[in-house]
Design a protein around this motif. Structure first.
Motif, PDB file in Angstrom:
ATOM      1  N   ARG A 182     -21.532  31.415 -31.386  1.00  0.00           N
ATOM      2  CA  ARG A 182     -22.679  30.667 -30.846  1.00  0.00           C
ATOM      3  C   ARG A 182     -22.406  29.176 -30.912  1.00  0.00           C
ATOM      4  N   GLN A 183     -22.774  28.461 -29.867  1.00  0.00           N
ATOM      5  CA  GLN A 183     -22.666  26.998 -29.845  1.00  0.00           C
ATOM      6  C   GLN A 183     -23.754  26.405 -30.739  1.00  0.00           C
ATOM      7  N   LEU A 184     -23.380  25.428 -31.557  1.00  0.00           N
ATOM      8  CA  LEU A 184     -24.324  24.789 -32.472  1.00  0.00           C
ATOM      9  C   LEU A 184     -24.489  23.313 -32.114  1.00  0.00           C
ATOM     10  N   ASN A 185     -25.679  22.793 -32.265  1.00  0.00           N
ATOM     11  CA  ASN A 185     -25.982  21.367 -32.123  1.00  0.00           C
ATOM     12  C   ASN A 185     -25.401  20.748 -30.846  1.00  0.00           C
ATOM     13  N   VAL A 186     -25.603  21.414 -29.727  1.00  0.00           N
ATOM     14  CA  VAL A 186     -25.075  20.912 -28.457  1.00  0.00           C
ATOM     15  C   VAL A 186     -25.687  19.542 -28.123  1.00  0.00           C
ATOM     16  N   ASN A 187     -26.956  19.344 -28.474  1.00  0.00           N
ATOM     17  CA  ASN A 187     -27.595  18.056 -28.178  1.00  0.00           C
ATOM     18  C   ASN A 187     -27.187  16.941 -29.134  1.00  0.00           C
ATOM     19  N   GLY A 188     -26.411  17.279 -30.168  1.00  0.00           N
ATOM     20  CA  GLY A 188     -25.847  16.258 -31.051  1.00  0.00           C
ATOM     21  C   GLY A 188     -24.659  15.555 -30.421  1.00  0.00           C
ATOM     22  N   GLU A 189     -24.242  16.054 -29.290  1.00  0.00           N
ATOM     23  CA  GLU A 189     -23.180  15.445 -28.491  1.00  0.00           C
ATOM     24  C   GLU A 189     -23.885  14.700 -27.355  1.00  0.00           C
ATOM     25  N   TYR A 190     -23.619  13.391 -27.248  1.00  0.00           N
ATOM     26  CA  TYR A 190     -24.327  12.607 -26.236  1.00  0.00           C
ATOM     27  C   TYR A 190     -23.589  11.316 -25.915  1.00  0.00           C
ATOM     28  N   PHE A 191     -24.070  10.634 -24.879  1.00  0.00           N
ATOM     29  CA  PHE A 191     -23.678   9.254 -24.625  1.00  0.00           C
ATOM     30  C   PHE A 191     -24.955   8.478 -24.332  1.00  0.00           C
ATOM     31  N   VAL A 192     -24.875   7.173 -24.432  1.00  0.00           N
ATOM     32  CA  VAL A 192     -26.037   6.314 -24.225  1.00  0.00           C
ATOM     33  C   VAL A 192     -25.792   5.438 -23.002  1.00  0.00           C
ATOM     34  N   ILE A 193     -26.800   5.377 -22.135  1.00  0.00           N
ATOM     35  CA  ILE A 193     -26.739   4.502 -20.971  1.00  0.00           C
ATOM     36  C   ILE A 193     -27.814   3.437 -21.097  1.00  0.00           C
ATOM     37  N   LYS A 194     -27.578   2.298 -20.455  1.00  0.00           N
ATOM     38  CA  LYS A 194     -28.555   1.213 -20.453  1.00  0.00           C
ATOM     39  C   LYS A 194     -28.800   0.768 -19.019  1.00  0.00           C
ATOM     40  N   ASN A 195     -30.069   0.568 -18.692  1.00  0.00           N
ATOM     41  CA  ASN A 195     -30.455  -0.003 -17.408  1.00  0.00           C
ATOM     42  C   ASN A 195     -30.287  -1.514 -17.554  1.00  0.00           C
ATOM     43  N   VAL A 196     -29.379  -2.111 -16.816  1.00  0.00           N
ATOM     44  CA  VAL A 196     -29.084  -3.537 -16.954  1.00  0.00           C
ATOM     45  C   VAL A 196     -29.777  -4.377 -15.883  1.00  0.00           C
ATOM     46  N   THR A 197     -30.783  -3.778 -15.238  1.00  0.00           N
ATOM     47  CA  THR A 197     -31.517  -4.505 -14.210  1.00  0.00           C
ATOM     48  C   THR A 197     -32.910  -4.891 -14.698  1.00  0.00           C
ATOM     49  N   ALA A 198     -33.635  -5.597 -13.856  1.00  0.00           N
ATOM     50  CA  ALA A 198     -35.015  -6.012 -14.143  1.00  0.00           C
ATOM     51  C   ALA A 198     -36.018  -5.074 -13.476  1.00  0.00           C
ATOM     52  N   ARG A 199     -35.570  -3.889 -13.076  1.00  0.00           N
ATOM     53  CA  ARG A 199     -36.453  -2.910 -12.435  1.00  0.00           C
ATOM     54  C   ARG A 199     -36.094  -1.510 -12.937  1.00  0.00           C
ATOM     55  N   ALA A 200     -36.996  -0.556 -12.754  1.00  0.00           N
ATOM     56  CA  ALA A 200     -36.707   0.828 -13.125  1.00  0.00           C
ATOM     57  C   ALA A 200     -35.592   1.364 -12.227  1.00  0.00           C
ATOM     58  N   VAL A 201     -34.739   2.214 -12.797  1.00  0.00           N
ATOM     59  CA  VAL A 201     -33.634   2.828 -12.050  1.00  0.00           C
ATOM     60  C   VAL A 201     -33.736   4.334 -12.195  1.00  0.00           C
ATOM     61  N   ASN A 202     -33.601   5.054 -11.086  1.00  0.00           N
ATOM     62  CA  ASN A 202     -33.555   6.506 -11.123  1.00  0.00           C
ATOM     63  C   ASN A 202     -32.123   6.910 -11.474  1.00  0.00           C
ATOM     64  N   THR A 203     -31.959   7.671 -12.550  1.00  0.00           N
ATOM     65  CA  THR A 203     -30.626   8.076 -13.017  1.00  0.00           C
ATOM     66  C   THR A 203     -30.031   9.202 -12.175  1.00  0.00           C
ATOM     67  N   GLY A 204     -30.827   9.817 -11.327  1.00  0.00           N
ATOM     68  CA  GLY A 204     -30.377  10.949 -10.526  1.00  0.00           C
ATOM     69  C   GLY A 204     -29.157  10.615  -9.685  1.00  0.00           C
ATOM     70  N   GLY A 205     -28.145  11.460  -9.811  1.00  0.00           N
ATOM     71  CA  GLY A 205     -26.947  11.307  -8.996  1.00  0.00           C
ATOM     72  C   GLY A 205     -25.811  10.531  -9.635  1.00  0.00           C
ATOM     73  N   TYR A 206     -26.075   9.728 -10.676  1.00  0.00           N
ATOM     74  CA  TYR A 206     -24.972   9.045 -11.358  1.00  0.00           C
ATOM     75  C   TYR A 206     -24.067  10.121 -11.962  1.00  0.00           C
ATOM     76  N   VAL A 207     -22.755   9.912 -11.887  1.00  0.00           N
ATOM     77  CA  VAL A 207     -21.792  10.949 -12.258  1.00  0.00           C
ATOM     78  C   VAL A 207     -21.002  10.571 -13.515  1.00  0.00           C
ATOM     79  N   PRO A 208     -21.188  11.319 -14.620  1.00  0.00           N
ATOM     80  CA  PRO A 208     -20.319  11.142 -15.784  1.00  0.00           C
ATOM     81  C   PRO A 208     -19.008  11.886 -15.527  1.00  0.00           C
ATOM     82  N   ASP A 209     -17.892  11.211 -15.610  1.00  0.00           N
ATOM     83  CA  ASP A 209     -16.591  11.794 -15.285  1.00  0.00           C
ATOM     84  C   ASP A 209     -15.641  11.497 -16.440  1.00  0.00           C
TER      85      ASP A 209
END
Length: 171
Positions: free
Chosen positions: A51-78
């Motif tokens: 069984r896989q354990l603590n899958v959500n303990g694996e992550y990365f952090v993103i920051k919106n560097v603009t002065a407006r809300a950004v929709n994260t949909g479609g950005y590709v982690p590669d």
């Protein structure tokens, strides 16, 4: 008296400079979002009794560097060392906000402490713990980019070698 006037003038100039808007980390990205941290190796064992354990303990952090809300949909982690797969789901990340992008499942939300959480929906760990023959390099690519291990479309990147247990790396 002249000394007091000069000190007041310098203090006023310093306050004027401090009031100017700061670009923060925006200079290190060409897009609206950038990677700031990655935790490729969740705390403890990845699996137990198959069984896989603590899958959500694996992550990365993103920051919106603009002065407006950004929709994260479609950005590709590669990742250069494997095929990472899914584009980020749709989530409105407010201006200047950071979000934990978890590998596992959950409901995208903002918690009571003000942190945003986005879930990729994998049932297994996908970020590499070991460097092997290729050093892992996580790239965040603009929407519509291919997950093809190339740099095409890259906005921001994060690199680590062999990942220590429960260690978060700054990008």
């Amino acid at each position: 008296m002249h000394r007091a006037i000069r000190a007041a003038a310098l203090a006023t100039a310093a306050l004027s400079l401090a009031a100017l808007p700061s670009t923060g980390h925006a200079a290190s990205t060409t897009g609206s979002l950038m990677l700031t941290h990655v935790r490729p190796n969740a705390a403890g064992a990845d699996t137990k009794d198959g069984r896989q354990l603590n899958v959500n303990g694996e992550y990365f952090v993103i920051k919106n560097v603009t002065a407006r809300a950004v929709n994260t949909g479609g950005y590709v982690p590669d990742i250069t060392s494997n095929t990472y797969g899914r584009a980020l789901p749709s989530y409105s990340l407010p201006a200047g906000a950071r979000a934990y992008v978890h590998t596992g499942s959950g409901t995208n939300h903002r918690d009571s402490a003000g942190w945003h959480h986005i879930y990729r929906g994998y049932a297994r760990h996908v970020l590499p713990n070991e460097a092997g023959t290729r050093n892992p390099d996580l790239r965040l690519k603009k929407p519509g980019s291919r997950d093809d291990n190339s740099t095409a479309g890259s906005l921001s990147a994060c690199n680590w070698g062999s990942a220590r247990d429960a260690t978060t790396y700054a990008c």
